[in-house]
Design a protein around this motif. Structure first.
Motif, short mmCIF file in Angstrom:
data_model
loop_
_atom_site.label_atom_id
_atom_site.label_comp_id
_atom_site.label_asym_id
_atom_site.label_seq_id
_atom_site.Cartn_x
_atom_site.Cartn_y
_atom_site.Cartn_z
N MET A 185 0.84 -1.19 0.00
CA MET A 185 0.00 0.00 0.00
C MET A 185 0.88 1.25 0.00
O MET A 185 1.88 1.33 0.72
N THR A 186 0.51 2.22 -0.81
CA THR A 186 1.24 3.47 -0.88
C THR A 186 1.03 4.28 0.40
O THR A 186 -0.09 4.38 0.89
N PRO A 187 2.08 4.87 0.99
CA PRO A 187 1.92 5.68 2.19
C PRO A 187 0.97 6.86 1.93
O PRO A 187 0.93 7.42 0.83
N PHE A 188 0.20 7.22 2.95
CA PHE A 188 -0.74 8.33 2.82
C PHE A 188 -0.92 8.99 4.18
O PHE A 188 -0.65 8.40 5.23
N SER A 189 -1.38 10.23 4.14
CA SER A 189 -1.69 10.94 5.39
C SER A 189 -3.18 10.80 5.68
O SER A 189 -3.98 10.49 4.79
N TYR A 190 -3.55 11.03 6.95
CA TYR A 190 -4.94 10.91 7.37
C TYR A 190 -5.30 12.10 8.24
O TYR A 190 -4.52 12.49 9.13
N ALA A 191 -6.47 12.69 7.99
CA ALA A 191 -6.96 13.78 8.83
C ALA A 191 -8.47 13.68 8.92
O ALA A 191 -9.14 13.28 7.96
N ARG A 192 -9.01 14.02 10.08
CA ARG A 192 -10.45 13.95 10.29
C ARG A 192 -11.02 15.36 10.27
O ARG A 192 -10.57 16.24 11.01
N ALA A 193 -12.00 15.60 9.40
CA ALA A 193 -12.59 16.92 9.27
C ALA A 193 -13.67 17.14 10.32
O ALA A 193 -14.45 16.23 10.62
N SER A 194 -13.73 18.35 10.85
CA SER A 194 -14.74 18.67 11.86
C SER A 194 -15.99 19.29 11.24
O SER A 194 -17.06 19.30 11.86
N ASP A 195 -15.87 19.81 10.02
CA ASP A 195 -17.04 20.34 9.32
C ASP A 195 -16.77 20.30 7.81
O ASP A 195 -15.66 19.99 7.37
N THR A 196 -17.80 20.62 7.05
CA THR A 196 -17.70 20.52 5.59
C THR A 196 -16.63 21.44 5.02
O THR A 196 -15.85 21.04 4.14
N HIS A 197 -16.59 22.67 5.49
CA HIS A 197 -15.61 23.62 4.94
C HIS A 197 -14.18 23.17 5.23
O HIS A 197 -13.30 23.30 4.37
N GLN A 198 -13.95 22.62 6.41
CA GLN A 198 -12.61 22.11 6.72
C GLN A 198 -12.27 20.92 5.83
O GLN A 198 -11.13 20.79 5.36
N ALA A 199 -13.24 20.06 5.59
CA ALA A 199 -13.00 18.90 4.73
C ALA A 199 -12.58 19.33 3.33
O ALA A 199 -11.61 18.80 2.76
N ILE A 200 -13.29 20.30 2.78
CA ILE A 200 -12.96 20.78 1.43
C ILE A 200 -11.58 21.43 1.41
O ILE A 200 -10.80 21.24 0.47
N LYS A 201 -11.28 22.17 2.45
CA LYS A 201 -9.96 22.80 2.53
C LYS A 201 -8.85 21.76 2.61
O LYS A 201 -7.81 21.86 1.96
N MET A 202 -9.07 20.71 3.42
CA MET A 202 -8.07 19.64 3.54
C MET A 202 -7.87 18.91 2.23
O MET A 202 -6.76 18.47 1.91
N ALA A 203 -8.95 18.79 1.45
CA ALA A 203 -8.86 18.07 0.18
C ALA A 203 -8.32 18.93 -0.94
O ALA A 203 -8.17 18.46 -2.07
N SER A 204 -8.01 20.18 -0.65
CA SER A 204 -7.55 21.12 -1.68
C SER A 204 -6.10 21.54 -1.45
O SER A 204 -5.69 22.63 -1.86
N THR A 205 -5.33 20.66 -0.84
CA THR A 205 -3.96 21.02 -0.47
C THR A 205 -2.95 20.79 -1.58
O THR A 205 -1.77 21.03 -1.42
N GLY A 206 -3.43 20.29 -2.73
CA GLY A 206 -2.51 20.03 -3.84
C GLY A 206 -2.11 18.58 -3.94
O GLY A 206 -1.55 18.15 -4.95
N THR A 207 -2.40 17.76 -2.92
CA THR A 207 -2.11 16.33 -2.98
C THR A 207 -3.29 15.61 -3.63
O THR A 207 -4.36 16.17 -3.82
N LEU A 208 -3.10 14.34 -3.93
CA LEU A 208 -4.19 13.51 -4.44
C LEU A 208 -5.00 13.03 -3.25
O LEU A 208 -4.65 12.04 -2.59
N SER A 209 -6.07 13.73 -2.93
CA SER A 209 -6.85 13.45 -1.74
C SER A 209 -8.12 12.69 -2.09
O SER A 209 -8.68 12.84 -3.17
N LYS A 210 -8.58 11.90 -1.12
CA LYS A 210 -9.85 11.20 -1.24
C LYS A 210 -10.61 11.39 0.07
O LYS A 210 -10.04 11.37 1.15
N TYR A 211 -11.93 11.56 -0.06
CA TYR A 211 -12.77 11.58 1.12
C TYR A 211 -13.02 10.15 1.59
O TYR A 211 -13.29 9.26 0.78
N LEU A 212 -12.94 9.95 2.89
CA LEU A 212 -13.11 8.62 3.47
C LEU A 212 -14.41 8.57 4.26
O LEU A 212 -14.60 9.33 5.21
#
Length: 329
Positions: free
Chosen positions: A1-28
């Protein structure tokens, strides 16, 4: 498995911001499909944004429908009283899919975004797959294609969409609520998933970083007379060869309104618009049901191993409509 980072969003706006960091992000969400794909190295995200704590309620809407949060678990949705009584087709579709353990984990938003279970899509070592590796080719077209599409396929891909829930939502005229970098928007459920055309690697019309926040079920009183039937190789935990979600409204012996969607036959949940048009204002007879089913399947292009799906689709649709007509009479 390829290494990846993990973060838990507290609200929708934070989730979108976390997914817009320039990395290949996926919502879990529940991870019942995404984690499998990561194990098989089909999906290789750099970052996972956990959204399981967001939008997990089921609420009444002002128009008499339901607003279902994307993080609602499948088990909770299938067991909700309003769903069971007003939209039984949805409850039955959910219960027809997967095991109780998976339904306890899987979320509504994740269910919408699950990817095909085509064997060639999962075989990263020896199979060509345009959905997994654009331009590689499609081994399913000349390979073992018993479970593949007979409607809406292309020369690039013949995979089918795996979700049972999505077939019911397609029939119910559901609306998808989205939040992204450009703000909020809604989509008709029939517009969410794409046919393969020349880009089978793109499953939906979602924009980068866009998050499904809720599914809205509009008021549809005759959905009380609705059902879901799934035909599969074994009685449990198998994906559909063919499935039918339908709702029927009668005025005496005349069909006043109808909703139909098919599963297991296309790259997306297939709304049977031709069959619906053929049935409206007509008689609720087996002959009418057969004519409508044949009209819907007229454009089917079966492959070597799945020609049986055409007749199976016709017979299943006739049987479902017959059951609903008897219940509505």
């Amino acid at each position: 498995m390829t290494p990846f980072s993990y973060a838990r969003a507290s609200d929708t706006h934070q989730a979108i911001k976390m997914a817009s960091t320039g990395t290949l992000s996926k919502y879990l969400g529940g991870g019942t499909n995404l984690v499998d794909l990561m194990r098989e190295t089909v999906e290789r995200p750099d970052a996972l944004v956990d959204v399981t704590g967001l939008s997990n309620t089921i609420e009444e809407t002002g128009g008499g429908g339901l607003l279902i949060g994307a993080a609602v678990r499948n088990t909770a949705l299938a067991g909700h009283r309003a769903v069971r009584t007003r939209y039984p087709v949805l409850a039955r579709a959910i219960l027809a899919g997967a095991s109780a353990q998976i339904r306890n984990m899987a979320t509504v938003g994740g269910n919408l975004l699950q990817r095909t279970r085509c064997t060639y899509f999962y075989d990263t070592d020896g199979s060509r797959c345009n959905k997994r590796a654009p331009g590689a080719g499609c081994d399913a077209i000349e390979g073992f294609n018993r479970n593949h599409a007979i409607l809406g396929a292309s020369a690039m891909c013949v995979a089918t969409h795996p979700s049972d829930m999505c077939v019911a939502l397609t029939a119910l005229d559901a609306i998808v609520h989205l939040q992204g970098r450009s703000g909020a928007r809604t989509l008709l459920f029939t517009e969410l998933h794409r046919l393969p055309l020349d880009h089978p690697e793109i499953d939906t019309v979602l924009e980068p970083g866009e998050l499904i926040t809720a599914i809205e079920l509009p008021s549809l009183p005759f959905a009380k007379t609705s059902t879901f039937r799934k035909v599969r190789d074994r009685a449990s935990y198998a994906f559909a060869l063919v499935s039918v979600a339908a709702a029927l409204q009668l005025d005496g012996d005349r069909i006043e309104d109808v909703r139909i969607a098919l599963g297991g036959v296309a790259h997306k949940p297939w709304r049977a618009f031709k069959a619906e048009a053929a049935l409206r204002n007509g008689p609720a007879t087996e002959e009418a049901f057969r004519a409508a089913a044949i009209a819907e399947l007229a454009d089917a292009t079966p492959l070597r191993d799945n020609r049986f799906k055409v007749e199976l689709s016709i017979r299943t649709l006739i049987a479902v409509l017959g059951d609903l007509a008897g219940a509505a009479a």
